[in-house]
Scaffold this motif. Structure first.
Motif, PDB file in Angstrom:
ATOM      1  N   ALA A  94     -44.934 -40.172  46.932  1.00 48.84           N
ATOM      2  CA  ALA A  94     -46.124 -39.488  47.458  1.00 48.84           C
ATOM      3  C   ALA A  94     -47.015 -40.486  48.188  1.00 48.84           C
ATOM      4  O   ALA A  94     -47.557 -40.195  49.258  1.00 48.84           O
ATOM      5  CB  ALA A  94     -46.891 -38.800  46.326  1.00 48.84           C
ATOM      6  N   LEU A  95     -47.145 -41.683  47.626  1.00 52.49           N
ATOM      7  CA  LEU A  95     -47.917 -42.742  48.296  1.00 52.49           C
ATOM      8  C   LEU A  95     -47.331 -43.032  49.674  1.00 52.49           C
ATOM      9  O   LEU A  95     -48.039 -43.094  50.673  1.00 52.49           O
ATOM     10  CB  LEU A  95     -47.907 -44.017  47.435  1.00 52.49           C
ATOM     11  CG  LEU A  95     -48.525 -45.275  48.062  1.00 52.49           C
ATOM     12  CD1 LEU A  95     -50.046 -45.172  48.090  1.00 52.49           C
ATOM     13  CD2 LEU A  95     -48.115 -46.536  47.298  1.00 52.49           C
ATOM     14  N   HIS A  96     -46.016 -43.192  49.721  1.00 56.77           N
ATOM     15  CA  HIS A  96     -45.408 -43.559  50.997  1.00 56.77           C
ATOM     16  C   HIS A  96     -45.437 -42.413  52.002  1.00 56.77           C
ATOM     17  O   HIS A  96     -45.826 -42.597  53.147  1.00 56.77           O
ATOM     18  CB  HIS A  96     -43.970 -44.055  50.809  1.00 56.77           C
ATOM     19  CG  HIS A  96     -43.424 -44.662  52.063  1.00 56.77           C
ATOM     20  ND1 HIS A  96     -42.560 -44.001  52.897  1.00 56.77           N
ATOM     21  CD2 HIS A  96     -43.686 -45.853  52.664  1.00 56.77           C
ATOM     22  CE1 HIS A  96     -42.303 -44.776  53.947  1.00 56.77           C
ATOM     23  NE2 HIS A  96     -42.959 -45.899  53.823  1.00 56.77           N
ATOM     24  N   VAL A  97     -45.028 -41.224  51.557  1.00 59.64           N
ATOM     25  CA  VAL A  97     -44.973 -40.089  52.481  1.00 59.64           C
ATOM     26  C   VAL A  97     -46.351 -39.818  53.078  1.00 59.64           C
ATOM     27  O   VAL A  97     -46.511 -39.732  54.301  1.00 59.64           O
ATOM     28  CB  VAL A  97     -44.442 -38.831  51.760  1.00 59.64           C
ATOM     29  CG1 VAL A  97     -44.661 -37.580  52.619  1.00 59.64           C
ATOM     30  CG2 VAL A  97     -42.954 -38.985  51.441  1.00 59.64           C
ATOM     31  N   TYR A  98     -47.363 -39.695  52.211  1.00 60.41           N
ATOM     32  CA  TYR A  98     -48.668 -39.227  52.687  1.00 60.41           C
ATOM     33  C   TYR A  98     -49.574 -40.349  53.187  1.00 60.41           C
ATOM     34  O   TYR A  98     -50.318 -40.165  54.138  1.00 60.41           O
ATOM     35  CB  TYR A  98     -49.395 -38.469  51.576  1.00 60.41           C
ATOM     36  CG  TYR A  98     -48.845 -37.075  51.359  1.00 60.41           C
ATOM     37  CD1 TYR A  98     -49.302 -36.011  52.136  1.00 60.41           C
ATOM     38  CD2 TYR A  98     -47.876 -36.825  50.399  1.00 60.41           C
ATOM     39  CE1 TYR A  98     -48.813 -34.726  51.947  1.00 60.41           C
ATOM     40  CE2 TYR A  98     -47.375 -35.547  50.208  1.00 60.41           C
ATOM     41  CZ  TYR A  98     -47.847 -34.498  50.985  1.00 60.41           C
ATOM     42  OH  TYR A  98     -47.353 -33.239  50.808  1.00 60.41           O
ATOM     43  N   MET A  99     -49.551 -41.487  52.533  1.00 62.02           N
ATOM     44  CA  MET A  99     -50.573 -42.499  52.844  1.00 62.02           C
ATOM     45  C   MET A  99     -50.060 -43.625  53.730  1.00 62.02           C
ATOM     46  O   MET A  99     -50.831 -44.261  54.424  1.00 62.02           O
ATOM     47  CB  MET A  99     -51.141 -43.072  51.545  1.00 62.02           C
ATOM     48  CG  MET A  99     -51.571 -41.959  50.612  1.00 62.02           C
ATOM     49  SD  MET A  99     -52.721 -42.496  49.369  1.00 62.02           S
ATOM     50  CE  MET A  99     -54.164 -42.801  50.328  1.00 62.02           C
ATOM     51  N   LEU A 100     -48.746 -43.892  53.690  1.00 63.98           N
ATOM     52  CA  LEU A 100     -48.242 -45.023  54.462  1.00 63.98           C
ATOM     53  C   LEU A 100     -47.450 -44.585  55.697  1.00 63.98           C
ATOM     54  O   LEU A 100     -47.547 -45.195  56.752  1.00 63.98           O
ATOM     55  CB  LEU A 100     -47.374 -45.930  53.568  1.00 63.98           C
ATOM     56  CG  LEU A 100     -48.033 -46.404  52.264  1.00 63.98           C
ATOM     57  CD1 LEU A 100     -47.100 -47.335  51.493  1.00 63.98           C
ATOM     58  CD2 LEU A 100     -49.357 -47.112  52.509  1.00 63.98           C
ATOM     59  N   HIS A 101     -46.658 -43.520  55.578  1.00 64.01           N
ATOM     60  CA  HIS A 101     -45.750 -43.152  56.665  1.00 64.01           C
ATOM     61  C   HIS A 101     -46.290 -42.019  57.543  1.00 64.01           C
ATOM     62  O   HIS A 101     -46.209 -42.096  58.767  1.00 64.01           O
ATOM     63  CB  HIS A 101     -44.382 -42.774  56.085  1.00 64.01           C
ATOM     64  CG  HIS A 101     -43.217 -43.126  56.972  1.00 64.01           C
ATOM     65  ND1 HIS A 101     -41.945 -42.665  56.744  1.00 64.01           N
ATOM     66  CD2 HIS A 101     -43.134 -43.890  58.078  1.00 64.01           C
ATOM     67  CE1 HIS A 101     -41.130 -43.145  57.676  1.00 64.01           C
ATOM     68  NE2 HIS A 101     -41.828 -43.884  58.501  1.00 64.01           N
ATOM     69  N   ALA A 102     -46.833 -40.960  56.934  1.00 71.15           N
ATOM     70  CA  ALA A 102     -47.302 -39.812  57.727  1.00 71.15           C
ATOM     71  C   ALA A 102     -48.310 -40.206  58.814  1.00 71.15           C
ATOM     72  O   ALA A 102     -48.246 -39.665  59.929  1.00 71.15           O
ATOM     73  CB  ALA A 102     -47.881 -38.734  56.812  1.00 71.15           C
ATOM     74  N   PRO A 103     -49.240 -41.145  58.540  1.00 72.60           N
ATOM     75  CA  PRO A 103     -50.181 -41.512  59.612  1.00 72.60           C
ATOM     76  C   PRO A 103     -49.486 -41.987  60.895  1.00 72.60           C
ATOM     77  O   PRO A 103     -49.997 -41.774  61.986  1.00 72.60           O
ATOM     78  CB  PRO A 103     -51.011 -42.644  58.978  1.00 72.60           C
ATOM     79  CG  PRO A 103     -50.975 -42.361  57.515  1.00 72.60           C
ATOM     80  CD  PRO A 103     -49.588 -41.825  57.268  1.00 72.60           C
ATOM     81  N   ASP A 104     -48.289 -42.608  60.774  1.00 68.94           N
ATOM     82  CA  ASP A 104     -47.529 -43.001  61.967  1.00 68.94           C
ATOM     83  C   ASP A 104     -47.163 -41.796  62.817  1.00 68.94           C
ATOM     84  O   ASP A 104     -47.277 -41.820  64.038  1.00 68.94           O
ATOM     85  CB  ASP A 104     -46.198 -43.657  61.554  1.00 68.94           C
ATOM     86  CG  ASP A 104     -46.366 -45.109  61.167  1.00 68.94           C
ATOM     87  OD1 ASP A 104     -47.297 -45.744  61.674  1.00 68.94           O
ATOM     88  OD2 ASP A 104     -45.553 -45.592  60.366  1.00 68.94           O
ATOM     89  N   PHE A 105     -46.669 -40.759  62.137  1.00 63.61           N
ATOM     90  CA  PHE A 105     -46.173 -39.587  62.860  1.00 63.61           C
ATOM     91  C   PHE A 105     -47.327 -38.807  63.494  1.00 63.61           C
ATOM     92  O   PHE A 105     -47.167 -38.202  64.543  1.00 63.61           O
ATOM     93  CB  PHE A 105     -45.392 -38.673  61.910  1.00 63.61           C
ATOM     94  CG  PHE A 105     -44.076 -39.247  61.473  1.00 63.61           C
ATOM     95  CD1 PHE A 105     -42.921 -39.012  62.211  1.00 63.61           C
ATOM     96  CD2 PHE A 105     -43.974 -40.015  60.318  1.00 63.61           C
ATOM     97  CE1 PHE A 105     -41.694 -39.528  61.811  1.00 63.61           C
ATOM     98  CE2 PHE A 105     -42.756 -40.543  59.907  1.00 63.61           C
ATOM     99  CZ  PHE A 105     -41.614 -40.295  60.659  1.00 63.61           C
ATOM    100  N   LEU A 106     -48.480 -38.812  62.808  1.00 63.77           N
ATOM    101  CA  LEU A 106     -49.597 -37.998  63.293  1.00 63.77           C
ATOM    102  C   LEU A 106     -50.607 -38.809  64.105  1.00 63.77           C
ATOM    103  O   LEU A 106     -51.595 -38.261  64.596  1.00 63.77           O
ATOM    104  CB  LEU A 106     -50.281 -37.305  62.109  1.00 63.77           C
ATOM    105  CG  LEU A 106     -49.370 -36.314  61.352  1.00 63.77           C
ATOM    106  CD1 LEU A 106     -50.063 -35.782  60.104  1.00 63.77           C
ATOM    107  CD2 LEU A 106     -48.946 -35.160  62.247  1.00 63.77           C
ATOM    108  N   GLY A 107     -50.356 -40.106  64.230  1.00 61.55           N
ATOM    109  CA  GLY A 107     -51.196 -40.912  65.117  1.00 61.55           C
ATOM    110  C   GLY A 107     -52.541 -41.339  64.530  1.00 61.55           C
ATOM    111  O   GLY A 107     -53.555 -41.323  65.218  1.00 61.55           O
TER     112      GLY A 107
END
Lengths: 432, 262
Positions: free
Chosen positions: A110-123
């Protein structure tokens, strides 16, 4: 860009990874000349100072290798020592260890999906900035992470460096009724994980596939946590005790680094993508269906889609946690007797980031005379650099800023834990 | 020019040799995180954000110990950039588990772990931040307690003294109503000399305290060592007990060196 112009892309501090690393890419025209994932995290020498410590101290000490996945280190260590001492654990303890691992996977994924990785995809630069536009998404991620942490806290007292794991079992086993209190939140977490799969599958993915050798544990009838043979999609099938015969570290001239490789074959990938591709049929129906519904193919060879696979593993971990809680009966004795003897033991378990191998040699008093620990990130390091070689050529015509952020995203596909890896990565500390 | 508009305090998080767990505590404060982020300007926190803003900062949180020449220089610059400097966790406040090298030959350690020793640049000692620069507050624990961290940040910004007690783990056990495992079961426990903050976790999980919050304000380690001998521990075991995550904290260091000599 002229054909001869040399460009370098440097990221001095890689953000949203655990630990301190840097990235260096050199292009001549649009042709990649060099790629280095540099690690400047200072070494801490765990394998050296473990010598002379008693095996009973291991779960507490090795937890401190990583604040994000301490349970993984505890689990590989206790299994390696139990293998050395020939200790059999109670079936209820086995179930509890799966539940403990579920908690860590949920928290870490959950840490990685939401806080570390998702911001890359959504800019966005981070989840906090992302929350201004996507508050509900970030809050869902935080609550999911907390659900995982609740399992760990209930079983081990705290989220980071929990205190209950022991060689032979646990210092204290939870009561049935204490575990039952987690059920409502885990039911919510299962639904939220399914929503996470849909959210992740809806992101935009670069077209990028590689022909990986995937390596993970494989158990006859379970999605792997603590047990199973080490297998690959190219025929590897070994017991953990044969790990060091099959894997070695190689000196790579361009980076002055030693990378973990399969002997005679080269780089490989561990982690969610490898587990998913090698164990898809061991996932519960609900997780398999979620993967199918969002069009995730097996095998998945696009590392950017690892965010979707992590979400599918969230579904699995929540489902598995609920199953364990349903079936759990407290063990008669939480911790088996563990008489010392001179011996050697190995074990591999599945950390959130992939296969984590430990080997210990003990003397007749139970003191450690030799330790070897190979964390997932040092195994993936060579593969990360290879991904970058191929991926950079694909995006080389784009503006430098975009290449940089895409490269960072490609590194984050692996959820690298540099703090873990550094104590073992044989890397040159390069100064410019 | 209006100076009435209150600027949000700028906070920065720095990492030295560590496991990342203490800074993760901030992200583990799931219920408070968005609230904290609203009240502060998180200017530099690489583990969480790729937006890394230059100093100066109002508050700097420092995780990790000093183990390289480069880091010994970097902490000086960090100190210059931060109005208030707070160290978080056993690595930053006591040198961490990696301070076990301080009793050994670090060159031999390098040879054991690394194939090409000459590439490794490390100091002979792992030392706490306060041995290098003045520190405004040290928050103990391996890992720190996230509620204490939130309290500390809140108190610092409000300009008041944080409510972080310095008594021993024994006090926490008594408050929880735990039966003393050292007395009732003869289990070796560092609770009497260990700084409170964890909530007496280990005794609550049927095991002895292993001292991860470091020494309390004025610990009587000599008396505890005698008690551990009565419970059947030999000098090697007592030395190891004090040589954990806070081994280089001077009170534990003295205790381990005394039992090693005995």
């Amino acid at each position: 860009v002229s054909k001869q112009q040399t460009r370098t892309i440097k990221v001095d501090v890689l953000a949203r990874v655990e630990g301190e690393g840097a990235l260096y890419v050199k292009l001549k025209g649009d042709v990649v000349q060099d790629v280095k994932l540099k690690i400047y995290e200072p070494p801490r020498f765990f394998e050296a100072f473990l010598r002379g410590r008693h095996f009973s101290e291991l779960p507490d000490i090795v937890a401190r290798i990583c604040g994000i996945c301490p349970i993984a280190y505890q689990m590989s260590a206790v299994h390696a020592v139990e293998n050395a001492l020939g200790v059999a654990i109670d079936p209820s303890v086995r179930l509890l260890r799966r539940l403990f691992y579920c908690g860590e996977w949920i928290e870490s994924h959950a840490l990685h999906v939401y806080m570390l990785h998702a911001p890359d995809f959504l800019g966005y630069p981070d989840a906090i900035a992302m929350a201004r536009d996507h508050q509900a998404v970030v809050q869902q991620g935080l609550r999911l992470k907390k659900a995982g942490n609740r399992i760990v806290t209930l079983m081990g007292g705290r989220e980071i460096h929990p205190v209950s794991a022991a060689v032979g079992g646990f210092y204290k086993a939870p009561s049935k009724s204490a575990l039952k209190e987690l059920v409502d939140e885990l039911k919510w977490a299962l639904d939220a994980s399914l929503a996470t799969v849909r959210f992740a599958a809806g992101l935009d993915f670069p077209e990028f596939e590689q022909d990986y050798e995937f390596v993970s544990l494989c158990h006859p009838d379970e999605y792997p946590f603590n047990e199973g043979r080490i297998v690959s999609n190219r025929g590897l099938d070994i017991d953990a005790s044969a790990y060091e015969e099959n894997f070695t570290e190689q000196h790579v001239e361009h980076s002055n680094a030693l990378h973990s490789v399969l002997r005679g074959r080269g780089s490989y990938m561990v982690g969610p993508l490898a587990r998913f591709n090698l164990n898809f049929d061991r996932l519960p129906d609900v997780a398999q269906q979620a993967a199918r519904d969002c069009g995730l193919k097996v095998p998945c060879r696009n590392p950017f889609r690892s965010i979707v696979v992590r979400a599918v593993e969230l579904v699995f971990a929540c489902h598995e946690a609920l199953r364990v809680i349903r079936e759990y009966e407290p063990p008669a004795v939480p911790r088996a007797q563990t008489p010392a003897r001179a011996s050697t033991g190995q074990a591999a378990t599945e950390a959130p980031r992939g296969l984590l191998y430990h080997r210990y040699i003990l003397d007749q008093e139970g003191l450690i005379t030799s330790a070897k620990i190979v964390p997932p990130t040092s195994q993936n390091q060579k593969r990360i650099e290879e991904d970058l070689w191929h991926f950079v050529s694909q995006v080389a015509t784009r503006p430098a800023g975009e290449i940089t952020s895409k490269c960072e995203q490609a590194v984050r596909n692996y959820d690298p834990c540099i703090s873990c890896a550094t104590h073992f990565l044989r890397l040159h500390l390069e100064r410019e | 020019m209006s100076s009435k508009v209150r600027r949000k305090p700028r906070i920065a998080v720095f990492k030295f040799a560590s496991c990342d767990g203490c800074q993760l505590s901030l992200l583990d404060a799931e219920d408070e995180l968005l609230g904290v982020a609203g009240a502060l300007d998180i200017a530099y926190f690489p583990e969480a954000s790729s937006a890394m803003l230059k100093g100066p900062y109002d508050v700097g949180l420092v995780e990790g110990s000093i183990t390289t020449h480069h880091d010994a220089q970097r902490i000086q610059e960090v100190r210059r950039q931060c109005k208030t400097l707070i160290t978080i966790g056993a690595c930053a406040t006591a040198g961490g588990i990696q301070a076990l090298r301080n009793w050994k030959d670090v060159d031999e350690f390098i040879r054991v772990v690394y194939a090409t020793p000459k590439y490794i640049n490390t100091l002979k000692l792992s030392t706490p931040i306060a041995e290098h620069v003045p520190v405004n507050f040290e928050l103990r624990g391996c890992p720190i307690n996230k509620h204490q961290l939130i309290e500390l940040i809140t108190a610092t910004l409000a300009g008041r003294k944080p409510n972080v007690p310095t008594y021993s783990v024994c006090m926490e056990c008594k408050r929880k109503g735990n039966v003393c495992i050292a007395v009732a079961q003869g289990v070796a426990c560092l609770g009497p000399v260990t700084h409170a903050g964890c909530g007496a976790l280990c005794p609550s999980y049927d095991r002895g305290c292993y001292g991860c919050y470091g020494p309390m304000e004025s610990p009587n380690t000599g008396s505890l060592s005698n008690q551990l001998r009565i419970l059947g521990q030999d000098n090697a075991e007592i030395t190891r007990a004090f040589r954990g995550f806070n081994a280089w904290a001077w009170q534990f260091r003295k205790a381990s060196e005394e039992s090693e000599r005995t």
